[in-house]
Write a protein that holds these residues in place. Structure first.
Motif, short mmCIF file in Angstrom:
data_model
loop_
_atom_site.label_atom_id
_atom_site.label_comp_id
_atom_site.label_asym_id
_atom_site.label_seq_id
_atom_site.Cartn_x
_atom_site.Cartn_y
_atom_site.Cartn_z
N GLU A 1 -7.66 -5.97 2.38
CA GLU A 1 -6.57 -6.30 3.30
C GLU A 1 -7.03 -6.18 4.75
O GLU A 1 -6.78 -7.06 5.58
N GLN B 1 -7.23 -9.67 6.91
CA GLN B 1 -6.25 -9.74 8.01
C GLN B 1 -6.97 -9.83 9.35
O GLN B 1 -6.56 -10.58 10.24
N THR C 1 0.75 -5.45 7.68
CA THR C 1 0.05 -4.92 6.51
C THR C 1 0.27 -5.78 5.27
O THR C 1 -0.50 -5.69 4.31
N GLY D 1 0.16 -9.05 5.28
CA GLY D 1 -0.68 -10.24 5.35
C GLY D 1 0.07 -11.55 5.44
O GLY D 1 -0.41 -12.58 4.95
N GLY E 1 -1.38 -1.76 -2.92
CA GLY E 1 -1.86 -2.90 -2.16
C GLY E 1 -0.77 -3.92 -1.90
O GLY E 1 0.22 -4.01 -2.64
N ASP F 1 -0.82 -7.19 -2.09
CA ASP F 1 -0.69 -8.30 -3.04
C ASP F 1 0.19 -7.93 -4.23
O ASP F 1 0.99 -8.73 -4.70
N HIS G 1 -4.85 -11.74 -0.19
CA HIS G 1 -6.02 -10.89 0.07
C HIS G 1 -7.03 -10.95 -1.08
O HIS G 1 -8.23 -11.16 -0.85
#
Length: 836
Positions: free
Chosen positions: A11, A15, A114, A116, A631, A633, A743
């Motif tokens: 990430e 990012q 955070t 994304g 995470g 995702d 990500h």
């Protein structure tokens, strides 16, 4: 590559890469097709919640997929930053609203990053920026010049806690929409935007919004409330003046048993001057709000004025005139006639004051029994109505209007439920209204070259009320017209003004004006707008009006700001309470031996209903620790996967665990992508079906089905033997998952040797030939009953189909001892054997 996907490292890396490359910065000069994707911008409360995550994840999937499909995508973010919570925080915490707001913006921006999201952060702004609200002041002046704004005295909804006026749309069940306080009636000088000038246009425009939810269109249509009826006047016994009323049901005139006027009707005010009882009753009516919704639920109270009016269809009949707390001066004429048998409000009033309840409408074939506790509002024919008796309702309405017009005591006319938008607010943290009050010149607009009128920084919130009124110097100024001493307007604009045009400012942000029309023409209307259904009346109606007003004065070409609207469901969670009634946060609850207990205290906990996440019931889930653990995702995947996006999503630990497992499954596949060579036609067909299906799902906002197809394709890949086709299927799966899980997609794309960023890679396109099945499964029936199924090549000739069927063992066994009389073949579907 590592055995397990390292979400935190990936990430941060990707990012940073997106930011460095300016990947998601929209280029207005691009020749690609334009696509504007927008979620309703948030109020900066200080922390994002799972509702934010779900809302913005949906928009992000659309934005990323359309960008990969070749569109130039505008996907911006900003902050709806003015409003009472900041002032409340100032009073409670002893801080300045701006500092509190800016701190919250910084915190929420960091949290959103955070996740994304593919946001063009270069276009970010907050509505409390002087560079934004200064242009809003200029637009307000343009509306005033065009005659769309006026200042007048009116009874308003007064919130005694927030100490400000509320629009009707901001009063919910008689209470302030933010404070929850009982709303009162108060007469004040107010600024109004003439939204009623656009009532027909707003209503008619709903027909063209085919890509809006029917529920939202219906809500707006009902709020505008266009009705055709009769405006007529009663003769008042003993007086020369008449009492004007409006009704949508003139057919029920023979059922009238009283007339009623509003507490602030001129006739009521006149009578109060000589009757202390009337004066006291009028004062009591002002302790309630002004909205229809509140009046419908309030106790119906009245005061008999002693006056009587003459029935227009029977001059031998008179009706008493009451002052009633459920009649508003702002609706119709401020006077009504009561037909208790066919209006529940009128029936409640009539029962309370022992008034007659004559029935005048009955269902077809019925004479019409007396009314008891429930008014009859259904269809039927007129009864007990003189010359109207026997007519259908619609015919009777037309007949009474025709008679009234021919005899000169009334006329058919159109009314609206919609009222002008009272836009003044008595608070500090909002856009200052750009006018001054001059003793000599009256109310004078501030010249545009003196804008923005900025809020003073040195204010205090030591007591409720508007600090601008108490500021020692800010309100002191000179009249722009005569130059003499004058005072600034201390009211500020309703914050819904700020959100009524922000989508235009996202598209074009020059310094010298609110926006450039040519840029607006490139991007507007917004292609996909996403937000909660709770904004159906407030924000969405106001935004439609503001855009029409700008169109009216020639600043934009569009009338409808949002081409397609999606209203997402809420995120819900189970609630928990201790035995002493306290709400307990989910993270403080643990399960032991089938029972629930509070961590730390050991107190017994009871699980309650699954409800919308709210701070008051402490059933919120903070995204931040979830992102840290699983995470971004996995979080994004879960909020997209578990239910249709228009329905509520129940947060569950099992759900996020499942999403995390899929992230790792995908990662394992990537590690095996290079194994084997050769073809696998069946897998390739599955890939192209997935491409087609997922593309259609995203277009239709069926995100949960998109997720399901990714699962199906993953399963097919896992079962397939190593081959070149399998390696290509994994690469395709990574791209198909990229809009939802960007990500891991970027990390995987890099490992797989993909060129550039996954976000920049072309969206996969299905090969039509791969979508056509070469074989079909047909049913084999005997006298209509299923006996067997058979896979055969698609389009096989009839003779070969019959031969294949007759060669089946099951068919031969079923035919034993029977006479085959006929074979019916339905190509590619079934074969029916008719036997005797």
């Amino acid at each position: 590559m590592s055995a397990k996907f390292d979400a935190a490292a990936a990430e941060a890396r990707w990012q940073g890469e997106w930011d460095a490359r300016g990947t998601f910065v929209a280029d207005s000069a691009s020749e690609k097709p334009k696509r504007y994707v927008l979620e309703m911008f948030p109020y900066p409360s200080g922390r994002i919640h799972m509702g934010h995550v779900r809302n913005y994840a949906m928009g992000d999937v659309i934005a990323r997929q359309r960008r990969m499909a070749g569109d130039e995508v505008l996907h911006p973010m900003g902050w709806d930053a003015f409003g009472m919570p900041a002032e409340n925080a100032a009073m409670e915490r002893g801080v300045h609203p701006e500092g509190w707001t800016r701190g919250n913006i910084a915190a929420m921006r960091a949290q959103l990053k955070t996740l994304g999201f593919a946001i063009d952060w270069s276009r970010e702004f907050a509505t409390c920026d002087a560079s934004y609200y200064g242009h809003e002041q200029a637009l307000f002046l343009k509306f005033h010049q065009a005659g769309l704004i006026e200042r007048r005295e009116a009874y308003v909804n007064w919130d005694p806690v927030d100490m400000t006026v509320l629009a009707n749309e901001q009063v919910i069940d008689g209470k302030g929409w933010r404070s929850g306080a009982d709303v009162e009636r108060k007469k004040m000088a107010q600024w109004f935007l003439k939204i009623t000038d656009f009532a027909d246009d707003l209503l008619d425009g709903l027909e063209g919004l085919e890509n809006w939810p029917d529920k939202v269109r219906t809500m707006q249509a009902n709020w505008i409330g266009r009705s055709q009826g009769l405006r007529f006047s009663f003769a008042i016994e003993g007086r020369e003046d008449r009492l004007s009323v409006y009704t949508t049901r003139p057919d029920t005139l023979f059922g009238a048993s009283f007339a009623a006027i509003a507490a602030d009707h001129p006739l009521a005010s006149e009578l109060a001057g000589t009757d202390a009882g009337i004066a006291a009753f009028i004062d009591s009516c002002r302790a309630t709000g002004t909205t229809e919704a509140e009046l419908e639920t309030a106790e119906k109270r009245g005061y008999d004025t002693g006056l009587r009016v003459v029935h227009p269809l029977d001059d031998g009949m008179t009706l008493p005139v009451f002052i009633a707390n459920f009649v508003l001066m702002e609706y119709g004429t401020g006077a009504v006639f009561g037909c208790p048998a066919h209006d529940q409000r009128d029936l409640d009033f009539a029962r309370k004051y022992a008034l007659p309840v004559p029935r005048v409408v009955a269902p077809e074939g019925e004479a019409g029994e007396g009314i008891q506790d429930e008014a009859y509002t259904g269809p039927g024919k007129l009864v007990n109505s003189g010359w109207l008796t026997g007519m259908e309702v619609e015919g009777a309405i037309a007949a009474v209007i025709e008679k009234a017009q021919s005899e000169g005591w009334g006329e058919g006319t159109v009314q609206y439920r919609l009222r002008d938008w009272g836009i003044s607010r008595q608070r500090y943290w909002g856009t200052p209204i750009p006018f001054v009050h001059c003793p000599a010149c009256g109310v004078v607009p501030v010249p545009e070259d003196q804008l923005p009128i900025e809020l003073p920084k040195d204010v205090n919130f030591d007591r409720p009320g508007n600090p601008l009124l108490r500021h020692p110097t800010w309100k002191d100024t000179n009249c722009p017209k005569c130059g003499e001493a004058a005072e600034r307007e201390t009211d500020t604009l309703d914050t819904f003004a700020d959100s009524s045009w922000y989508f235009l400012r996202f598209a074009s942000q020059p310094d010298d004006t609110a926006f450039y029309p040519a840029e607006i023409a490139k991007w507007l209307p917004v292609d996909q707008y996403i937000g909660g259904v709770e904004h159906a009346i407030l924000h969405l109606l106001y935004a439609r009006f503001w855009t029409r007003a700008l169109n009216h004065i020639g600043m934009v070409d569009v009338k409808e700001p949002f081409k397609q609207l999606f209203t997402q469901g809420m995120v819900t969670h189970e609630t928990y309470r201790s035995d002493d009634g306290r709400w307990v946060e989910p993270t403080s609850v643990e399960k032991r031996g089938g029972a629930l207990f509070e961590r730390g205290t050991g107190a017994a906990i009871t699980a309650g209903r699954i409800e919308k996440m709210s701070k008051s019931k402490k059933n919120t889930v903070d995204p931040e620790p979830i992102i840290e653990r699983y995470g971004a995702d996995a979080v994004r995947w879960f909020v997209l996967s578990d239910s249709p996006p228009e329905r509520d999503l129940e947060w569950s630990d099992a759900g996020i665990e499942g999403a995390n497992r899929f992230v790792q499954r995908l990662w394992k596949l990537v590690g095996k992508a290079g194994e084997g060579d050769g073809d696998d036609e069946a897998l390739t067909r599955n890939v192209h079906k997935a491409i087609q299906g997922i593309t259609e799902d995203i277009d239709a906002l069926r995100f949960n089905k998109m997720v399901a197809r990714c699962y199906e394709l993953t399963g097919a890949i896992e079962k397939a033997k190593p081959s070149a086709a399998r390696a290509e299927a994994i690469r395709t799966l990574v791209l198909l998952a990229a809009p939802a899980m960007p990500h891991i997609a970027e990390e995987a794309w890099s490992i797989l040797g993909g060129e550039g960023l996954a976000a920049d890679t072309a969206w996969p396109v299905a090969d039509p030939a791969m979508l056509v099945e070469d074989s079909v499964t047909i049913a084999v029936q005997m006298n209509g009953k299923l006996k067997d199924t058979l896979d055969i090549p698609r389009g096989l000739p009839r003779e070969e189909v019959e031969a294949a069927v007759m060669a089946r063992e099951k068919v031969a066994a079923a035919l034993a001892g029977k006479t085959l009389r006929k074979v019916i073949v339905v190509p590619d579907r079934l074969v029916n054997l008719v036997v005797g």
